[in-house]
Design a protein around this motif. Structure first.
Motif, PDB file in Angstrom:
ATOM      1  N   GLU A  13     -15.188 -22.610  30.468  1.00 40.02           N
ATOM      2  CA  GLU A  13     -16.681 -23.487  30.105  1.00 40.02           C
ATOM      3  C   GLU A  13     -17.913 -22.966  30.868  1.00 40.02           C
ATOM      4  N   PRO A  14     -18.173 -21.801  30.676  1.00 37.92           N
ATOM      5  CA  PRO A  14     -19.515 -21.464  31.396  1.00 37.92           C
ATOM      6  C   PRO A  14     -20.624 -21.867  30.800  1.00 37.92           C
ATOM      7  N   GLN A  15     -21.633 -21.673  31.575  1.00 42.06           N
ATOM      8  CA  GLN A  15     -23.215 -22.085  30.992  1.00 42.06           C
ATOM      9  C   GLN A  15     -23.476 -20.861  30.155  1.00 42.06           C
ATOM     10  N   VAL A  16     -23.072 -19.578  30.602  1.00 43.29           N
ATOM     11  CA  VAL A  16     -23.463 -18.639  29.849  1.00 43.29           C
ATOM     12  C   VAL A  16     -22.386 -17.575  29.587  1.00 43.29           C
ATOM     13  N   LEU A  17     -22.150 -17.098  28.190  1.00 48.67           N
ATOM     14  CA  LEU A  17     -20.980 -16.166  28.028  1.00 48.67           C
ATOM     15  C   LEU A  17     -21.798 -14.912  27.669  1.00 48.67           C
ATOM     16  N   LEU A  18     -21.033 -13.872  28.064  1.00 49.18           N
ATOM     17  CA  LEU A  18     -21.396 -12.198  28.105  1.00 49.18           C
ATOM     18  C   LEU A  18     -20.686 -11.707  27.246  1.00 49.18           C
ATOM     19  N   PHE A  19     -21.234 -10.864  26.636  1.00 47.48           N
ATOM     20  CA  PHE A  19     -20.116  -9.764  25.372  1.00 47.48           C
ATOM     21  C   PHE A  19     -20.740  -8.534  25.884  1.00 47.48           C
ATOM     22  N   ASP A  20     -19.863  -7.665  26.257  1.00 48.37           N
ATOM     23  CA  ASP A  20     -20.149  -6.329  26.377  1.00 48.37           C
ATOM     24  C   ASP A  20     -19.752  -5.230  25.268  1.00 48.37           C
ATOM     25  N   GLU A  21     -20.080  -4.995  24.102  1.00 52.12           N
ATOM     26  CA  GLU A  21     -19.748  -3.939  23.223  1.00 52.12           C
ATOM     27  C   GLU A  21     -18.223  -4.559  22.706  1.00 52.12           C
ATOM     28  N   PRO A  22     -18.320  -5.924  22.377  1.00 50.88           N
ATOM     29  CA  PRO A  22     -16.950  -6.499  22.230  1.00 50.88           C
ATOM     30  C   PRO A  22     -16.128  -5.902  20.935  1.00 50.88           C
ATOM     31  N   LEU A  23     -16.820  -5.318  20.016  1.00 46.92           N
ATOM     32  CA  LEU A  23     -16.064  -4.918  18.865  1.00 46.92           C
ATOM     33  C   LEU A  23     -15.948  -3.323  18.499  1.00 46.92           C
ATOM     34  N   SER A  24     -16.147  -2.572  19.749  1.00 45.79           N
ATOM     35  CA  SER A  24     -16.202  -1.349  19.608  1.00 45.79           C
ATOM     36  C   SER A  24     -14.778  -0.494  19.356  1.00 45.79           C
ATOM     37  N   ASN A  25     -13.814  -1.303  19.803  1.00 43.72           N
ATOM     38  CA  ASN A  25     -12.425  -0.738  19.676  1.00 43.72           C
ATOM     39  C   ASN A  25     -11.664  -1.355  18.420  1.00 43.72           C
ATOM     40  N   LEU A  26     -12.557  -1.926  17.599  1.00 44.71           N
ATOM     41  CA  LEU A  26     -12.030  -2.307  16.172  1.00 44.71           C
ATOM     42  C   LEU A  26     -12.293  -1.604  15.132  1.00 44.71           C
ATOM     43  N   ASP A  27     -11.478  -1.627  13.980  1.00 44.59           N
ATOM     44  CA  ASP A  27     -12.039  -0.730  12.674  1.00 44.59           C
ATOM     45  C   ASP A  27     -12.885  -1.738  12.006  1.00 44.59           C
ATOM     46  N   ALA A  28     -13.671  -0.880  10.881  1.00 44.52           N
ATOM     47  CA  ALA A  28     -14.686  -1.679  10.289  1.00 44.52           C
ATOM     48  C   ALA A  28     -14.492  -2.844   9.643  1.00 44.52           C
ATOM     49  N   LYS A  29     -13.531  -3.010   9.068  1.00 46.97           N
ATOM     50  CA  LYS A  29     -13.028  -4.520   8.217  1.00 46.97           C
ATOM     51  C   LYS A  29     -12.888  -5.379   9.402  1.00 46.97           C
ATOM     52  N   ARG A  49     -14.040  -5.519  12.509  1.00 48.40           N
ATOM     53  CA  ARG A  49     -15.284  -5.745  13.383  1.00 48.40           C
ATOM     54  C   ARG A  49     -16.131  -6.871  12.575  1.00 48.40           C
ATOM     55  N   ARG A  50     -16.148  -6.840  11.240  1.00 49.39           N
ATOM     56  CA  ARG A  50     -16.875  -7.844  10.237  1.00 49.39           C
ATOM     57  C   ARG A  50     -16.427  -9.191  10.766  1.00 49.39           C
ATOM     58  N   ARG A  51     -14.898  -9.299  10.402  1.00 55.78           N
ATOM     59  CA  ARG A  51     -14.197 -10.381  10.697  1.00 55.78           C
ATOM     60  C   ARG A  51     -14.404 -11.169  12.129  1.00 55.78           C
ATOM     61  N   VAL A  52     -14.035 -10.385  12.968  1.00 54.67           N
ATOM     62  CA  VAL A  52     -14.214 -10.825  14.335  1.00 54.67           C
ATOM     63  C   VAL A  52     -15.863 -11.196  14.732  1.00 54.67           C
ATOM     64  N   ARG A  53     -16.770 -10.570  14.370  1.00 58.16           N
ATOM     65  CA  ARG A  53     -18.069 -10.774  14.473  1.00 58.16           C
ATOM     66  C   ARG A  53     -18.474 -12.077  13.924  1.00 58.16           C
ATOM     67  N   GLU A  54     -18.032 -12.320  12.778  1.00 59.49           N
ATOM     68  CA  GLU A  54     -18.243 -13.782  12.161  1.00 59.49           C
ATOM     69  C   GLU A  54     -17.464 -14.773  13.063  1.00 59.49           C
ATOM     70  N   ASP A  55     -16.362 -14.580  13.551  1.00 60.30           N
ATOM     71  CA  ASP A  55     -15.774 -15.393  14.528  1.00 60.30           C
ATOM     72  C   ASP A  55     -16.526 -15.881  15.574  1.00 60.30           C
ATOM     73  N   ILE A  56     -16.971 -14.658  16.171  1.00 61.63           N
ATOM     74  CA  ILE A  56     -17.785 -14.848  17.519  1.00 61.63           C
ATOM     75  C   ILE A  56     -18.901 -15.898  17.143  1.00 61.63           C
ATOM     76  N   ARG A  57     -19.608 -15.601  16.183  1.00 64.76           N
ATOM     77  CA  ARG A  57     -20.796 -16.276  15.563  1.00 64.76           C
ATOM     78  C   ARG A  57     -20.616 -17.730  15.354  1.00 64.76           C
ATOM     79  N   GLU A  58     -19.544 -17.974  14.633  1.00 62.53           N
ATOM     80  CA  GLU A  58     -19.256 -19.339  14.306  1.00 62.53           C
ATOM     81  C   GLU A  58     -18.986 -20.109  15.530  1.00 62.53           C
ATOM     82  N   LEU A  59     -18.105 -19.532  16.477  1.00 64.98           N
ATOM     83  CA  LEU A  59     -17.728 -20.228  17.659  1.00 64.98           C
ATOM     84  C   LEU A  59     -18.975 -20.628  18.451  1.00 64.98           C
ATOM     85  N   GLN A  60     -19.768 -19.618  18.669  1.00 67.88           N
ATOM     86  CA  GLN A  60     -21.109 -19.612  19.350  1.00 67.88           C
ATOM     87  C   GLN A  60     -21.999 -20.950  19.099  1.00 67.88           C
ATOM     88  N   GLN A  61     -21.905 -21.014  17.584  1.00 66.23           N
ATOM     89  CA  GLN A  61     -22.716 -21.914  16.953  1.00 66.23           C
ATOM     90  C   GLN A  61     -22.101 -23.417  17.112  1.00 66.23           C
TER      91      GLN A  61
END
Length: 368
Positions: A167-183, A185-197
């Motif tokens: 439960e950090p105060q700040v969460l850092l992501f370093d190119e987190p989706l670069s190893n995933l295929d295009a489809k 990547r889209r799904r995981v980035r939506e998951d990350i955004r939803e989780l962050q919000q």
């Protein structure tokens, strides 16, 4: 109390999300300056992306937030606390790495429980905390699997759960989706955004992918040559680029020559070859200007040009399912054009008329 509330804000777990502030931060490696006099603020609960080409300084900036690199000059504050000289272990931040960095000999549960265990939690408590975060990222039922038994997207979620478990105060992501295929990547980035919000997390996110940055960010910091080129919302950067680098880097843009023939209040009347268009003047004076014209703002129709249109010729057409992409020769230069909703491409060699739709993305670029 008011001043403090702008530095921290309660997360869904009750812990405080923190602001991150860089004050004139510079990082040098010998004679090479990797980050040059950079200042910015990430507000509590915001996802801010550091975006730019390779070598621009974005990953070094992220590593300085984490404490994995120490500053050469300047000051870093997290939640209003000066952490400039603190080690990574003494900063309340967690990082999700590009390579995931999972322990291959540990199960999913053991990977996520590792952090609390190292910090002194009992095995029972550490596993309970890990189970909670695995449920949060949708991996309940996979606790006993090894990382090698998971898909790339599942491994990324394990890495996120492992970062969240403390439960950090700040969460850092370093190119987190670069190893995933295009489809994926889209799904995981939506998951990350939803989780962050949902959790109200403060996130600093590094990518070189413009579409990814536009999709997930509250604000974007565009970096070029170790400095900040522009900071703003995704819409501001796309519709009001500060310079030619940002205009060309954020999405595709046709950079055209034009002339401001008249200024009227906040508007400029611009001539581009035979085309006339009315735009916000963005501080320019009468005379030559550069314009950023988005590919879908260029309108094509088969046949000869009419009044107020420019003649062109289709050189290449590519069918991409939801869109058709063209290369078009014109007196304004070669244009990259995107059309949506058309089933049959205009054939190469066809004469076309060209006009511009300023509502879809045409902007004067200041200082160009």
């Amino acid at each position: 109390m008011t001043a403090i509330s702008t530095l921290t804000r309660p997360t869904a777990s009750g812990k405080q999300a923190a602001s991150v502030e860089f004050r004139n931060v510079t990082k040098r490696y010998g004679s090479v300056t990797a980050v040059d006099d950079v200042s910015f603020t990430i507000e509590p609960g915001q996802l801010v992306t550091l975006l730019g080409p390779s070598g621009c300084g974005k990953t070094t900036t992220l590593r300085m937030i984490a404490g994995l690199e120490m500053v050469s000059a300047g000051q870093i504050l997290i939640g209003g606390r000066d952490v400039t000289n603190l080690s990574a272990a003494d900063r309340d931040v967690s990082m999700v790495f590009q390579s995931y960095a999972l322990f291959p000999h540990m199960s999913v549960l053991e990977n996520v429980a590792y952090g609390p265990s190292v910090q002194g939690a009992s095995r029972k408590d550490a596993q309970a905390m890990a189970m909670e975060k695995l449920a949060l990222v949708g991996l309940t039922g996979l606790e006993k699997r090894a990382p090698s038994e998971l898909s790339g997207g599942q491994q990324q979620r394990v890495a996120v759960a492992r970062a969240l478990v403390l439960e950090p105060q700040v969460l850092l992501f370093d190119e987190p989706l670069s190893n995933l295929d295009a489809k994926l990547r889209r799904r995981v980035r939506e998951d990350i955004r939803e989780l962050q919000q949902n959790l109200n997390l403060t996130v600093a996110y590094v990518t070189h992918d413009q579409e990814e940055a536009l999709a997930v960010s509250d604000r974007i910091i565009v970096m070029s040559n170790s400095r900040i080129a522009q900071t703003g919302t995704p819409r501001e950067l796309y519709e009001e680029p500060a310079d030619l680098f940002v205009a060309d880097f954020i999405g595709d843009a046709n950079i055209l020559n034009g002339t401001v023939v008249e200024l009227a209040g906040l508007r400029a009347h611009v001539q581009i070859d035979r085309l006339k268009i009315d735009l916000p003047h963005r501080g320019v004076m009468q005379g030559p200007v550069k314009l950023a014209v988005r590919p879908d703002a260029v309108l094509l129709n088969e046949g000869a040009a009419g009044p107020g249109e420019v003649s062109g010729q289709v050189k290449k057409a590519s069918y991409l399912g939801t869109q058709i992409e063209y290369e078009v020769a014109s007196p304004m230069g070669e244009l990259f054009v995107v059309q949506y909703g058309r089933k049959e491409p205009i054939a190469p060699g066809t004469a076309v008329s060209i006009s511009l739709d300023r509502q879809r993305g045409v902007a004067i670029v200041p200082g160009a």
